[in-house]
Design a protein around this motif. Structure first.
Motif, short mmCIF file in Angstrom:
data_model
loop_
_atom_site.label_atom_id
_atom_site.label_comp_id
_atom_site.label_asym_id
_atom_site.label_seq_id
_atom_site.Cartn_x
_atom_site.Cartn_y
_atom_site.Cartn_z
N LEU A 31 0.90 -1.34 0.15
CA LEU A 31 -0.14 0.13 0.12
C LEU A 31 0.96 1.17 -0.20
CD1 LEU A 31 -2.72 -0.97 2.44
CD2 LEU A 31 -2.89 -0.89 -0.03
N ASP A 32 1.83 1.32 0.81
CA ASP A 32 2.56 2.26 0.78
C ASP A 32 3.60 2.55 -0.78
OD1 ASP A 32 2.15 2.73 3.31
OD2 ASP A 32 4.10 2.39 4.13
N ALA A 33 3.65 1.40 -1.30
CA ALA A 33 4.10 1.56 -2.64
C ALA A 33 3.01 2.28 -3.80
CB ALA A 33 4.59 0.26 -3.17
N GLY A 34 1.96 2.35 -3.09
CA GLY A 34 0.60 3.07 -4.04
C GLY A 34 -0.24 2.21 -4.66
N ALA A 35 0.00 1.21 -4.21
CA ALA A 35 -1.15 -0.16 -4.44
C ALA A 35 -2.58 0.22 -4.14
CB ALA A 35 -0.93 -1.56 -4.00
N HIS A 36 -3.39 0.13 -5.07
CA HIS A 36 -4.96 0.39 -4.76
C HIS A 36 -5.53 -0.63 -4.29
CE1 HIS A 36 -4.93 3.58 -8.41
NE2 HIS A 36 -4.19 3.62 -7.81
N GLY A 37 -4.92 -1.65 -3.82
CA GLY A 37 -5.56 -2.77 -3.23
C GLY A 37 -4.66 -3.88 -2.79
N VAL A 38 -4.71 -4.83 -1.86
CA VAL A 38 -3.92 -5.82 -1.61
C VAL A 38 -4.82 -6.97 -1.81
CG1 VAL A 38 -2.15 -4.70 -0.49
CG2 VAL A 38 -4.31 -5.51 0.83
N LEU A 39 -4.22 -8.21 -2.14
CA LEU A 39 -4.80 -9.54 -2.21
C LEU A 39 -3.75 -10.41 -1.58
CD1 LEU A 39 -6.96 -11.64 -3.26
CD2 LEU A 39 -5.38 -12.09 -5.22
N VAL A 40 -4.69 -11.23 -0.47
CA VAL A 40 -3.87 -11.90 0.55
C VAL A 40 -4.29 -13.19 0.26
CG1 VAL A 40 -3.50 -12.34 3.01
CG2 VAL A 40 -3.89 -10.05 2.24
N PRO A 41 -3.28 -14.20 0.14
CA PRO A 41 -3.50 -15.65 -0.12
C PRO A 41 -3.77 -16.50 1.21
CG PRO A 41 -1.16 -15.28 -0.40
CD PRO A 41 -1.97 -13.77 -0.08
N LEU A 42 -4.06 -17.63 0.95
CA LEU A 42 -4.10 -18.86 1.92
C LEU A 42 -4.63 -18.36 3.35
CD1 LEU A 42 -0.59 -20.23 0.80
CD2 LEU A 42 -3.10 -21.38 0.69
N LEU A 43 -5.67 -17.72 3.24
CA LEU A 43 -6.24 -17.16 4.57
C LEU A 43 -6.91 -18.24 5.16
CD1 LEU A 43 -6.99 -14.00 5.74
CD2 LEU A 43 -9.33 -15.05 5.16
N ARG A 44 -6.93 -18.48 6.77
CA ARG A 44 -7.60 -19.62 7.26
C ARG A 44 -8.66 -19.35 8.22
NH1 ARG A 44 -4.67 -23.87 6.01
NH2 ARG A 44 -2.56 -23.68 5.03
N THR A 45 -8.57 -18.30 8.83
CA THR A 45 -9.38 -17.99 10.13
C THR A 45 -10.12 -16.69 10.18
OG1 THR A 45 -7.93 -17.19 11.64
CG2 THR A 45 -8.11 -19.44 11.54
N VAL A 46 -11.11 -16.27 10.96
CA VAL A 46 -11.63 -15.05 11.06
C VAL A 46 -10.61 -14.25 11.55
CG1 VAL A 46 -13.37 -13.74 12.22
CG2 VAL A 46 -13.96 -16.04 11.45
N GLU A 47 -9.81 -14.65 12.64
CA GLU A 47 -8.74 -13.75 13.06
C GLU A 47 -7.86 -13.37 12.15
OE1 GLU A 47 -8.86 -12.45 16.02
OE2 GLU A 47 -10.58 -13.21 16.28
N ASP A 48 -7.39 -14.29 10.95
CA ASP A 48 -6.46 -13.62 10.14
C ASP A 48 -7.12 -12.46 9.17
OD1 ASP A 48 -4.83 -16.12 10.72
OD2 ASP A 48 -5.34 -17.24 9.14
N ALA A 49 -8.36 -12.63 9.03
CA ALA A 49 -9.13 -11.72 8.35
C ALA A 49 -9.00 -10.38 9.05
CB ALA A 49 -10.57 -12.08 7.74
#
Length: 217
Positions: A31-49
């Motif tokens: 995000l600091d590089a200027g991305a308009h969004g991030v996609l996060v792989p291999l989520l597992r739990t609500v706490e991860d989210a």
């Protein structure tokens, strides 16, 4: 990433970064590089989210630190630092990939986490995780049902749903199912297919059928 993000933004396209892991510093770096969004792989739990949201959002919604001199310059028109700070939480996309059995089991709760904007179906890892791998491009009924469950959870929570398609035909099919964001092709497979067609034509051979790669039919 620091070269790709501004290059993509300069073409009038929103740069979205799929980070390799859900560590908070990786979210911040993109995000600091200027991305308009991030996609996060291999989520597992609500706490991860929740942790992903905390890393992606400025206080009070999250814990992201402020001060990058680059982030705002990747928008047109370029906002001031104050404008960027005010708008970032609402305008930058926070996306997570649902591609593990654990995330599938908790998908309704994950979809309801405030700050999560998109649930993206990763069919290959999801199939592997639930014991229904995609072989020779075939998606088994259990995997199709799991994908439908993810889409339903996203829609019920008022969120968007995405899908990693391996061919334009599959992309069209899933757009018809109501998916909002679809990866229709990979740069590598597009280059490979184009080269194969060019060489085959030059040699007077039959042009190979366009495919999506990753074992897709």
């Amino acid at each position: 990433m620091h070269e790709a993000v501004p290059a993509i933004a300069a073409c009038g396209v929103s740069p979205l970064v799929r980070i390799p892991d859900m560590q908070s510093w990786m979210v911040k770096r993109a995000l600091d590089a200027g991305a308009h969004g991030v996609l996060v792989p291999l989520l597992r739990t609500v706490e991860d989210a929740k942790s992903v949201v905390a890393a992606a959002k400025f206080p009070p919604q999250g814990q992201r630190g402020f001060g990058s001199p680059y982030a705002m310059s990747r928008f047109d028109p370029i906002p001031s630092m104050t404008e960027y700070l005010r708008r970032a939480n609402a305008s930058l996309l926070t996306m997570v990939q649902i591609e593990t059995r654990e995330a599938l089991d908790a998908v309704d709760e994950i979809a309801r986490v405030p700050g999560i904007d998109v649930l993206l179906i990763g069919p290959f890892d999801l199939g592997n995780s639930i014991g229904r791998p995609i072989l020779d491009g075939v998606l088994e009924p259990a995997l199709l049902a799991a994908m439908d469950r993810i889409l339903a959870a996203a829609k019920a929570a008022g969120k968007k749903a995405g899908f990693f398609a391996t061919s334009p035909e599959q992309a069209r099919e899933y757009a018809g199912k109501g998916l909002d964001m679809i990866s229709a092709a990979l740069d590598v497979t597009l280059l490979q297919a184009s080269l194969a067609r060019t060489v085959s034509t030059a040699k007077g051979l039959d042009v190979p059928k366009a495919g999506g790669g990753y074992g897709a039919s």
